[in-house]
Write a protein that holds these residues in place. Sequence first.
Motif: not given
Length: 300
Positions: A73-74, A258-261, A266-270, A276-285
């Motif tokens: 991710g980093a 950073p999560m999908t890759g 992490p990709a499944i959680f993302y 669950a949040t209607f399109g929001r991201r837990p973390y992003g750039l």
Amino acid sequence: MALAALETAPEIAKAAATLRGASETLLIPLACRAKASKHGLVDGFVDRKAEEICAALDVDFDRYAADVATMRGAVRRGMWFDRRVLRFLAAHPTGLVLSLGSGLNTMYERVRAATPADAWRWIDSDLPDVVALRGALFEDDRARTTVALDLSHPQWADRLGPLDDRPLLIISEAVLIYLPDALVRAAFSAAARLGERRGACVFLYDWCSPAFMRRSRRHPAMKKLKDDTVVFRSSMRRPQEVRQYDDRWRVVAQSGTPMTGAGLAPAIFYALYRIATFGRRPYGLAEAALISTQHERTRP
């Protein structure tokens, strides 16, 4: 140890090993980049400078890069920043890049290897103790200068001195999430003032959701920090919230790489979080551009 005394290898290694607070977190992406580069763990990524620094410092880098998903991710995050910087410099060959909270980031070395620094300029910045460490490990040159900046100081931008009117790109990688909301707001406001009356001003940053912030100590890399008081201190529900800091900012690009890759889990959680949040991201750039004309400011 006096900051000016970082001249010998033992002094440099000791200074790195004694980093505390948010400054200690700079060892996480450094170790991740070095490990990924040395072992070829991410296709197409090479960071010889990170490898060199890790070899020079008396730090257990396996401690900070033990989690493979964190490492990937980093690195993916760094690669995204690199691409956006190169894109900006291709469009603005005489531009100025200002890196806030550079830590031991080797982005300048990677970017310069990809595009000659014929006309563009670069400023790396961080707290005085980190700048002293950088001075022992990096060399400034015709294109790059390093400045001690404390983002908690209300007039931190004044420490940059007079800047010409070059197009400006501001980078903050893995920095703002460790600052309280008030300082994040102040950073975007100061950046907007720096970007006024320029041909272009762009801000690249990472951000996290409130839920991600509350669980920051559960992050595999954060668990490895010697200082257990370090947590994420700011959050956004969406990166567009920067318009609340200055309404001239417009988000023009986003990524969850950073999560999908980072791997399957992490990709499944993302993906589940976005559902669950209607399109929001837990973390992003995100990349935000500063607009300046009254016509643009009235657009939705």
